[in-house]
Design a protein around this motif. Structure first.
Motif, mmCIF file in Angstrom:
data_model
loop_
_atom_site.group_PDB
_atom_site.id
_atom_site.type_symbol
_atom_site.label_atom_id
_atom_site.label_comp_id
_atom_site.label_asym_id
_atom_site.label_seq_id
_atom_site.Cartn_x
_atom_site.Cartn_y
_atom_site.Cartn_z
ATOM 1 N N VAL A 152 0.858 -1.198 0.000
ATOM 2 C CA VAL A 152 0.000 0.000 0.000
ATOM 3 C C VAL A 152 0.884 1.234 0.000
ATOM 4 O O VAL A 152 1.650 1.447 0.954
ATOM 5 C CB VAL A 152 -0.929 0.025 1.240
ATOM 6 N N LEU A 153 0.804 2.035 -1.042
ATOM 7 C CA LEU A 153 1.595 3.257 -1.082
ATOM 8 C C LEU A 153 1.204 4.179 0.070
ATOM 9 O O LEU A 153 0.026 4.263 0.442
ATOM 10 C CB LEU A 153 1.384 3.991 -2.406
ATOM 11 N N THR A 154 2.188 4.871 0.626
ATOM 12 C CA THR A 154 1.903 5.733 1.774
ATOM 13 C C THR A 154 0.865 6.799 1.437
ATOM 14 O O THR A 154 0.053 7.156 2.279
ATOM 15 C CB THR A 154 3.183 6.395 2.300
ATOM 16 N N ARG A 155 0.852 7.278 0.198
ATOM 17 C CA ARG A 155 -0.131 8.298 -0.170
ATOM 18 C C ARG A 155 -1.555 7.749 -0.154
ATOM 19 O O ARG A 155 -2.521 8.503 -0.062
ATOM 20 C CB ARG A 155 0.188 8.911 -1.532
ATOM 21 N N ASP A 156 -1.686 6.428 -0.241
ATOM 22 C CA ASP A 156 -3.005 5.811 -0.190
ATOM 23 C C ASP A 156 -3.497 5.614 1.243
ATOM 24 O O ASP A 156 -4.646 5.237 1.465
ATOM 25 C CB ASP A 156 -3.008 4.471 -0.920
ATOM 26 N N SER A 157 -2.604 5.852 2.211
ATOM 27 C CA SER A 157 -2.971 5.746 3.628
ATOM 28 C C SER A 157 -3.174 7.111 4.280
ATOM 29 O O SER A 157 -3.769 7.189 5.359
ATOM 30 C CB SER A 157 -1.874 4.995 4.404
ATOM 31 N N HIS A 158 -2.684 8.154 3.656
ATOM 32 C CA HIS A 158 -2.779 9.505 4.227
ATOM 33 C C HIS A 158 -4.207 10.042 4.075
ATOM 34 O O HIS A 158 -4.790 9.969 2.994
ATOM 35 C CB HIS A 158 -1.791 10.427 3.505
ATOM 36 N N ILE A 159 -4.757 10.581 5.168
ATOM 37 C CA ILE A 159 -6.112 11.135 5.149
ATOM 38 C C ILE A 159 -6.038 12.619 5.471
ATOM 39 O O ILE A 159 -5.666 13.004 6.594
ATOM 40 C CB ILE A 159 -7.031 10.440 6.180
ATOM 41 N N ASN A 160 -6.358 13.452 4.517
ATOM 42 C CA ASN A 160 -6.335 14.896 4.752
ATOM 43 C C ASN A 160 -7.264 15.270 5.899
ATOM 44 O O ASN A 160 -8.425 14.866 5.918
ATOM 45 C CB ASN A 160 -6.741 15.663 3.492
ATOM 46 N N GLY A 161 -6.738 16.033 6.854
ATOM 47 C CA GLY A 161 -7.538 16.497 7.975
ATOM 48 C C GLY A 161 -7.518 15.597 9.184
ATOM 49 O O GLY A 161 -7.940 15.986 10.272
ATOM 50 N N ALA A 162 -7.012 14.361 9.011
ATOM 51 C CA ALA A 162 -6.916 13.425 10.131
ATOM 52 C C ALA A 162 -5.541 13.556 10.792
ATOM 53 O O ALA A 162 -4.676 14.307 10.338
ATOM 54 C CB ALA A 162 -7.139 11.997 9.646
ATOM 55 N N HIS A 163 -5.332 12.826 11.869
ATOM 56 C CA HIS A 163 -4.020 12.756 12.522
ATOM 57 C C HIS A 163 -3.202 11.704 11.783
ATOM 58 O O HIS A 163 -3.421 10.505 11.964
ATOM 59 C CB HIS A 163 -4.165 12.376 13.995
ATOM 60 N N ASN A 164 -2.292 12.140 10.934
ATOM 61 C CA ASN A 164 -1.467 11.217 10.162
ATOM 62 C C ASN A 164 -0.117 11.050 10.845
ATOM 63 O O ASN A 164 0.484 12.032 11.288
ATOM 64 C CB ASN A 164 -1.278 11.742 8.740
ATOM 65 N N LYS A 165 0.338 9.814 10.924
ATOM 66 C CA LYS A 165 1.587 9.517 11.630
ATOM 67 C C LYS A 165 2.434 8.571 10.786
ATOM 68 O O LYS A 165 2.019 7.445 10.524
ATOM 69 C CB LYS A 165 1.272 8.896 12.987
#
Length: 196
Positions: A152-165
Motif C-alpha cells: 500500500v503506497l503511503t499516499r493511499d494511507s494519508h487522510i487529509n484532515g486526520a491525525h497522520n503519523k
C-alpha cells in the motif's frame, strides 16, 4: 468512574488466518482496554453488505451494554473502520488505521480483486464516506503508515484532515506487526483521549 474502552480490531486480507495478530491484540488488555477481533473474512465470497452489517451489529451490541467503543483497522480493515465510523460516529470514540488501503481502490491488483470482492466494494464505498466526514470527525481519526510500503503506497494511507503519523518501518507486514505490538500503547492512548 469512566468506562473502560472496548477496542474492536479489524484485520485485513488474509484474516482467515490471524496467527500472531490474535496474540498481539489480546495483549492490549494490559494497556487498560477490552480488545476483541472482528475478522470479516474478506475472501469467503459473502457480500460486503453482510460483513458490514455484522460489524455494525457488534458495535451496537457493545453500546447497548454501556461500553465506550473504538476501532482499529489494518490494511483492508481500515476501509471497514472508516465506513463504520461514518454511520456510527455518534457512538464510536474514534478510529485508528494502520497501513490502510484507503485511497485509489482502482489500483488494487487483479488477484486481490478476484479473491476479495467484499474488500473492493468497501474500498470504493470508503471514497464516498470520506467526503461525508466533517473537520471534527476527521480529528477523531488517526492514520499510521510506514516510510515505504510494498503493498500500500503511503499516499493511499494519508487522510487529509486526520491525525497522520509516519512510522519508522518499511514493508507492509512489518509495519502492521510493529504497530500492533510496539505501537499499541500510543494507538490506544489516542483512542482513550478521544473517549474523554
Amino acid at each position: 468512574m469512566p468506562k473502560k474502552l472496548h477496542v474492536i480490531y479489524i484485520p485485513g486480507i488474509g484474516d482467515h488466518k490471524l496467527g500472531r495478530q490474535r496474540m498481539a491484540v489480546d495483549m492490549w488488555k494490559h494497556y487498560g482496554v477490552e480488545p476483541e477481533i472482528c475478522a470479516l473474512i474478506w475472501n469467503d465470497g459473502q457480500s460486503w453488505e453482510s460483513k458490514f452489517k455484522r460489524l455494525l451489529n457488534r458495535i451496537d451490541e457493545l453500546v447497548v451494554e454501556g461500553k465506550s467503543v473504538g476501532l482499529v483497522g489494518v490494511s483492508a480493515g481500515a476501509t471497514a473502520a472508516i465506513n463504520a465510523f461514518a454511520v456510527r460516529k455518534e457512538v464510536l470514540v474514534g478510529i485508528v488505521c494502520v497501513a490502510g488501503k484507503i485511497h485509489r481502490p482502482q489500483t488494487v491488483g487483479g488477484l486481490y480483486k478476484q479473491q476479495n470482492p467484499a474488500f473492493i466494494t468497501s474500498a470504493y464505498a470508503c471514497q464516498d464516506t470520506l467526503r461525508t466526514l466533517s473537520k471534527d470527525d476527521l480529528c477523531r481519526i488517526q492514520s499510521r503508515y510506514g516510510l515505504f510500503d510494498n503493498i500500500v503506497l503511503t499516499r493511499d494511507s494519508h487522510i487529509n484532515g486526520a491525525h497522520n503519523k509516519r512510522v519508522f518501518m518499511i514493508l507492509h507486514i512489518p509495519i502492521i506487526a510493529t504497530q500492533i505490538y510496539l505501537g499499541a500503547p500510543s494507538i490506544l492512548k489516542f483512542l482513550k483521549r478521544q473517549a474523554k
